[in-house]
Design an enzyme around this catalytic site. Structure first.
Site, PDB file in Angstrom:
ATOM      1  N   THR A 262      22.469  47.832  43.571  1.00 23.56           N
ATOM      2  CA  THR A 262      22.797  46.523  44.133  1.00 23.56           C
ATOM      3  C   THR A 262      21.699  46.005  45.058  1.00 23.56           C
ATOM      4  OG1 THR A 262      25.104  47.235  44.072  1.00 23.56           O
ATOM      5  CG2 THR A 262      24.643  45.220  45.243  1.00 23.56           C
TER       6      THR A 262
ATOM      7  N   LYS B 153      28.844  48.605  50.051  1.00 24.74           N
ATOM      8  CA  LYS B 153      27.434  48.518  49.639  1.00 24.74           C
ATOM      9  C   LYS B 153      27.011  47.073  49.405  1.00 24.74           C
ATOM     10  CE  LYS B 153      28.499  47.624  45.198  1.00 24.74           C
ATOM     11  NZ  LYS B 153      27.925  46.639  44.245  1.00 24.74           N
TER      12      LYS B 153
ATOM     13  N   LYS C 198      35.999  45.221  43.524  1.00 27.46           N
ATOM     14  CA  LYS C 198      35.267  45.735  44.683  1.00 27.46           C
ATOM     15  C   LYS C 198      35.431  44.779  45.860  1.00 27.46           C
ATOM     16  CE  LYS C 198      31.827  48.304  41.999  1.00 27.46           C
ATOM     17  NZ  LYS C 198      30.403  48.486  41.654  1.00 27.46           N
TER      18      LYS C 198
ATOM     19  N   ALA D   7      26.552  44.347  34.970  1.00 25.37           N
ATOM     20  CA  ALA D   7      27.306  44.019  33.755  1.00 25.37           C
ATOM     21  C   ALA D   7      26.409  43.785  32.545  1.00 25.37           C
ATOM     22  CB  ALA D   7      28.183  42.797  34.007  1.00 25.37           C
TER      23      ALA D   7
ATOM     24  N   VAL E 126      31.080  35.184  41.874  1.00 24.77           N
ATOM     25  CA  VAL E 126      31.417  35.492  43.265  1.00 24.77           C
ATOM     26  C   VAL E 126      30.513  36.602  43.796  1.00 24.77           C
ATOM     27  CG1 VAL E 126      33.222  36.382  44.805  1.00 24.77           C
ATOM     28  CG2 VAL E 126      33.814  34.774  42.973  1.00 24.77           C
TER      29      VAL E 126
ATOM     30  N   GLU F  95      30.710  39.280  46.298  1.00 28.66           N
ATOM     31  CA  GLU F  95      31.766  39.945  47.068  1.00 28.66           C
ATOM     32  C   GLU F  95      31.336  40.309  48.489  1.00 28.66           C
ATOM     33  OE1 GLU F  95      34.775  40.278  46.302  1.00 28.66           O
ATOM     34  OE2 GLU F  95      35.025  40.442  44.129  1.00 28.66           O
TER      35      GLU F  95
END
Length: 334
Positions: free
Chosen positions: A251, A194, A111, A143, A282, A284
């Site tokens: 998210t 997003k 992503k 995850a 990370v 993103e």
């Protein structure tokens, strides 16, 4: 392999999502290879049968082979899942170029948007690996939840519906329901941008602004994502599905969302360098914020929330001032 039967799968990237997919597919009895760029971490994973750095508490099944050798990982899989952070994707693809990658099916779960060219990750992949069969998998996927077998959904997108159906069948399970879509632009773009809006929602949390403000930022953020996505050729309805609204909700509200957590720290007064230096994974949204801001400027698309996130992250604008400026913009219809 072309579109024949997939007998083995390789995951390129041992982060939380890559490791989760390795565990998930191994539970479906596929022989899985998990590749890491970090030799020391993959050695620890092999010894402990657990990725303590990126997915602690989840045992890695015995039918997951662990390696830091790229040629070995590509050789061992009929289907190759790309699961590296977007900022390292080009380097990873450069390493794959020297392997026997042809006739493999590729699935991208990466992503983000390339910061220099503004290309989507599937475009970058096909630039390095021309003509490979490619599917994008995206959706509201924390995850750790899927790793625990908690119900999760996602979408596989491809212009080739036979290919999408093949990948749908491979990934689908009782815990992981997979849908198909042929709007690759919308699926990929929604899942990337997003993360920037999640930073904004996290900033609301850090500022203790409450649910009203956070709901407004998420909703108006979805409008911004849709506006730019449609200008790039995506379909409006895709942004109101799992890879748009669904992924955005997850998210923006999950306490386990890295991007929301980074935003919360920014809203609490910390600087971005300090925040990122303390993270192993990370976020993103930080890299994507820069790319989306400049892309919107180039295309002359109004994205006020993305603009303020960019200014907070890269120009050290005080978050309180950013929120004030958003609230005092000229009045308009919804």
């Amino acid at each position: 392999m072309a579109l024949g039967k997939v007998k083995s799968i390789s995951i390129i990237g041992d982060g939380g999502w890559g490791t989760t997919l390795a565990v998930h597919l191994a539970r479906k009895k596929y022989p899985v290879t998990l590749w890491s760029a970090f030799e020391e971490n993959i050695a620890d994973c092999a010894k402990l049968r657990e990725n303590k750095k990126f997915l602690p508490g989840i045992k890695i099944p015995k039918n997951v082979y662990l390696t830091s050798k790229m040629d070995e990982a590509i050789d061992r899989g009929d289907l190759i899942v790309l699961s590296t952070p977007s900022e390292y994707l080009a380097d990873t693809l450069g390493r794959i170029q020297s392997t026997y990658y042809r006739h493999k099916v590729f699935v991208s779960v990466v992503k983000g948007i390339h910061p220099g060219s503004f290309k989507r990750n599937s475009e970058v992949i096909l630039e390095y690996l021309p003509k490979v069969p490619l599917v994008v998998l995206s959706g509201p996927t924390i995850a750790g939840e899927l790793a625990l077998g908690i119900a999760t959904t996602a979408v596989v997108a491809s212009k080739d519906m036979k290919l999408a159906l093949l990948v749908q069948e491979i990934f689908n399970s009782e815990a992981f329901r997979i849908y198909t879509n042929n709007d690759v632009i919308g699926v990929e773009f929604g899942g990337s941008v997003k993360n920037v809006i999640a930073l904004a929602c996290g900033i609301c949390d850090g500022l203790k602004l409450g649910t009203n403000a956070k709901a407004a930022v998420m909703t108006r953020g979805l409008s911004e994502i849709t506006r730019l996505g449609m200008a790039l050729g995506a379909r409006r309805e895709t942004f109101y599905g799992l890879t748009g609204l669904g992924d955005l909700v997850t998210t923006c509200f999950s306490p386990n969302s890295r991007n929301r957590t980074v935003g919360e720290a920014l809203g609490g007064g910390k600087k971005i360098k300090e925040i990122l230096s303390g993270m192993s994974a990370v976020a993103e949204g930080v890299v994507t914020a820069r790319a989306v801001y400049h892309l919107a400027q180039k295309m002359k698309i109004s994205m006020p929330i993305v603009t303020e996130v960019y200014k907070i992250v890269f120009e050290n604008k005080p978050p309180k001032r950013a929120m004030k400026d958003l609230m005092q913009r000229s009045l308009k219809s919804e």
